[in-house]
Enzyme design. Structure first.
Site, PDB file in Angstrom:
ATOM      1  N   GLY A  10      22.489 -17.291   9.778  1.00  0.00           N
ATOM      2  CA  GLY A  10      21.374 -18.211  10.040  1.00  0.00           C
ATOM      3  C   GLY A  10      20.232 -17.934   9.073  1.00  0.00           C
ATOM      4  O   GLY A  10      20.329 -17.048   8.208  1.00  0.00           O
ATOM      5  N   PHE A  11      19.169 -18.674   9.265  1.00  0.00           N
ATOM      6  CA  PHE A  11      18.027 -18.566   8.350  1.00  0.00           C
ATOM      7  C   PHE A  11      17.416 -17.159   8.393  1.00  0.00           C
ATOM      8  O   PHE A  11      17.430 -16.429   7.389  1.00  0.00           O
ATOM      9  CB  PHE A  11      17.020 -19.664   8.717  1.00  0.00           C
ATOM     10  CG  PHE A  11      15.649 -19.449   8.189  1.00  0.00           C
ATOM     11  CD1 PHE A  11      15.438 -19.256   6.833  1.00  0.00           C
ATOM     12  CD2 PHE A  11      14.552 -19.444   9.043  1.00  0.00           C
ATOM     13  CE1 PHE A  11      14.160 -19.060   6.329  1.00  0.00           C
ATOM     14  CE2 PHE A  11      13.282 -19.253   8.558  1.00  0.00           C
ATOM     15  CZ  PHE A  11      13.079 -19.054   7.204  1.00  0.00           C
ATOM     16  N   ILE A  12      16.946 -16.724   9.535  1.00  0.00           N
ATOM     17  CA  ILE A  12      16.310 -15.393   9.603  1.00  0.00           C
ATOM     18  C   ILE A  12      17.374 -14.301   9.456  1.00  0.00           C
ATOM     19  O   ILE A  12      17.183 -13.312   8.759  1.00  0.00           O
ATOM     20  CB  ILE A  12      15.507 -15.207  10.917  1.00  0.00           C
ATOM     21  CG1 ILE A  12      14.413 -16.273  11.025  1.00  0.00           C
ATOM     22  CG2 ILE A  12      14.889 -13.801  10.978  1.00  0.00           C
ATOM     23  CD1 ILE A  12      13.564 -16.206  12.296  1.00  0.00           C
ATOM     24  N   ASN A  32      28.791 -18.303  14.279  1.00  0.00           N
ATOM     25  CA  ASN A  32      29.776 -19.389  14.485  1.00  0.00           C
ATOM     26  C   ASN A  32      29.441 -20.625  13.659  1.00  0.00           C
ATOM     27  O   ASN A  32      30.068 -21.670  13.814  1.00  0.00           O
ATOM     28  CB  ASN A  32      29.883 -19.761  15.978  1.00  0.00           C
ATOM     29  CG  ASN A  32      28.615 -20.421  16.500  1.00  0.00           C
ATOM     30  OD1 ASN A  32      27.598 -20.450  15.812  1.00  0.00           O
ATOM     31  ND2 ASN A  32      28.682 -20.937  17.711  1.00  0.00           N
ATOM     32  N   GLY A  36      23.973 -21.839  11.492  1.00  0.00           N
ATOM     33  CA  GLY A  36      24.024 -20.984  10.298  1.00  0.00           C
ATOM     34  C   GLY A  36      24.911 -21.623   9.242  1.00  0.00           C
ATOM     35  O   GLY A  36      25.646 -22.577   9.519  1.00  0.00           O
ATOM     36  N   LEU A  76      20.296 -12.194  17.052  1.00  0.00           N
ATOM     37  CA  LEU A  76      19.585 -13.407  16.621  1.00  0.00           C
ATOM     38  C   LEU A  76      20.367 -14.675  16.941  1.00  0.00           C
ATOM     39  O   LEU A  76      19.843 -15.777  16.782  1.00  0.00           O
ATOM     40  CB  LEU A  76      19.324 -13.347  15.101  1.00  0.00           C
ATOM     41  CG  LEU A  76      18.042 -12.640  14.633  1.00  0.00           C
ATOM     42  CD1 LEU A  76      18.040 -11.166  15.022  1.00  0.00           C
ATOM     43  CD2 LEU A  76      17.886 -12.748  13.124  1.00  0.00           C
ATOM     44  N   THR A  95      25.008 -20.670  25.488  1.00  0.00           N
ATOM     45  CA  THR A  95      25.024 -19.635  24.436  1.00  0.00           C
ATOM     46  C   THR A  95      23.844 -18.700  24.578  1.00  0.00           C
ATOM     47  O   THR A  95      23.995 -17.484  24.435  1.00  0.00           O
ATOM     48  CB  THR A  95      24.872 -20.263  23.019  1.00  0.00           C
ATOM     49  OG1 THR A  95      25.561 -21.474  22.971  1.00  0.00           O
ATOM     50  CG2 THR A  95      25.280 -19.343  21.926  1.00  0.00           C
ATOM     51  N   ALA A 118      15.901 -11.341  19.491  1.00  0.00           N
ATOM     52  CA  ALA A 118      15.013 -12.352  18.902  1.00  0.00           C
ATOM     53  C   ALA A 118      14.655 -13.368  19.973  1.00  0.00           C
ATOM     54  O   ALA A 118      15.518 -14.022  20.541  1.00  0.00           O
ATOM     55  CB  ALA A 118      15.712 -13.047  17.746  1.00  0.00           C
ATOM     56  N   TYR A 152      14.762 -24.534  26.475  1.00  0.00           N
ATOM     57  CA  TYR A 152      14.822 -23.505  25.425  1.00  0.00           C
ATOM     58  C   TYR A 152      13.907 -22.338  25.795  1.00  0.00           C
ATOM     59  O   TYR A 152      14.307 -21.167  25.751  1.00  0.00           O
ATOM     60  CB  TYR A 152      14.414 -24.140  24.093  1.00  0.00           C
ATOM     61  CG  TYR A 152      14.419 -23.199  22.923  1.00  0.00           C
ATOM     62  CD1 TYR A 152      15.483 -22.314  22.710  1.00  0.00           C
ATOM     63  CD2 TYR A 152      13.373 -23.188  22.003  1.00  0.00           C
ATOM     64  CE1 TYR A 152      15.488 -21.453  21.626  1.00  0.00           C
ATOM     65  CE2 TYR A 152      13.375 -22.341  20.911  1.00  0.00           C
ATOM     66  CZ  TYR A 152      14.425 -21.475  20.720  1.00  0.00           C
ATOM     67  OH  TYR A 152      14.427 -20.631  19.643  1.00  0.00           O
TER      68      TYR A 152
END
Ligand code: UDP
Length: 325
Positions: A10-12, A32, A36, A76, A95, A118, A152
């Protein structure tokens, strides 16, 4: 140190993987590819001490093997991005909550491994009149369950509760971080994040679309600063069992000003348009007007000082997006 990063493509996660490798750690990632991307780790493939698994953290058999072999888990992996959550409400809950339970239970079972969870500034929920700066101990103020956005916030809050429960009852060494609007190279706008969206629209000469009146403010943090803060906390023994904001309070900007900055920086001729939240997201959508991190706790536990200004960050993002065009 043997590090496992869930969500490492992923990004981070991919920036964290690179930074940990640079420091001489060995890094295994699992991702997965729901949000990402393989290209995020392309430059890491083939490096000594780097291993990657394209699989879900819900695969308990694989996760058992990975957690057993590592010294620390940077957890993360999660469904992220306001737009992604609204488009995938069920998967996001399953998830975010189920995956974290697997990580924490395995970390406990296989030697009480340190887990860095995270989390997000979304946990605070709505801002309230006169309140812009969020401290770790502040109350959470959320909207109704009919508005998917709030799920979220709730899933990440449950992740935090779970982590704290494992710490209190099982002595599991956990550290919780709440990221505030992290941006930088490799971030995609596909899941809603404003900076790469505006940059892409500006570079393509398409209208830059501001949601609402654009007077809402955010503090944008360069991913290199966020990753540095994460690594400092992971090495700080007294950080265990604690929750930390990670952000850059100096990079505060209205979304209107952000659009203008990006337009100017990219030399774009794009129009700047305002569209309603309902059209952009869902009926009844509520935005936070203002959100600023109080990072005094982070700075009490570490020597962290954010280094990258908003202009430097935007220049890096624009360059990255132009390169990919
Ligand atoms: N936003 C916008 N245009 C976009 C995407 C987002 O005006 O194309 C606004 C969004 O409504 C919010 C701010 O930009 O007020 C930051 O949005 P983002 O999803 O990046 O992060 P958030 O702070 O909402 O988690």
């Amino acid at each position: 140190m043997k590090c496992l990063i869930t969500g490492g493509a992923g990004f981070i996660g991919s920036h964290l993987a690179e930074a940990l490798l640079k420091k001489g750690h060995s890094v295994t990632i699992i991702d997965n590819l729901s949000t990402g991307r393989l290209e995020n780790i392309e430059h890491l493939k083939g490096k000594d001490n780097f291993t990657y698994y394209i699989d879900t953290i819900m695969n308990k058999t694989l996760m058992t093997e990975l957690v057993e072999k590592c010294d620390i888990v940077y957890h993360l992996a999660a469904a992220v991005g306001v737009k992604y959550i609204i488009d995938h409400p069920l998967e996001s809950i399953l998830t975010n909550v189920g995956g974290t339970e697997i990580v924490l239970s395995l970390a406990h079972e296989y030697g009480n491994k340190k887990v860095l969870l995270a989390s997000t500034s979304e946990v605070y929920g709505k801002d309230r009149p006169g309140k812009r700066i969020f401290h770790e101990e502040d109350d959470r103020v959320l909207g109704p369950t009919s508005i998917v956005r709030w799920s979220y916030s709730c899933t990440k809050a449950i992740d935090e509760f779970l982590s704290i429960a494992y710490f209190k009852e099982k002595n599991l060494p956990v550290i919780i971080v709440r990221f505030f609007n992290t941006c930088g190279e490799k971030q995609t706008g596909r899941y809603g994040m404003v900076v790469p969206r505006f940059a892409k629209q500006a570079i393509a000469g398409e209208p830059i679309t501001i949601y609402g009146d654009g007077k809402q403010t955010r503090c944008f943090t360069d991913v290199s600063d966020s990753v540095r803060a994460v690594m400092m906390l992971a090495e700080e023994p007294t950080a265990v069992g604690e929750v930390f904001n990670i952000g850059n309070p100096h990079n505060k900007v209205t979304i209107n000003a952000l659009a203008k900055k990006i337009k100017k920086m990219t030399g774009s001729k794009s129009a700047i348009r305002h569209i309603s939240y309902e059209k952009a997201y869902e009926k009844g959508f509520e935005d936070m007007r203002h959100r600023e991190p109080d990072i005094s706790k982070l700075q009490k536990f570490t020597d962290f000082e954010p280094a990258v200004t908003i202009d430097e960050m935007l220049a890096k993002v624009a360059k990255d997006i132009k390169r990919k065009k």
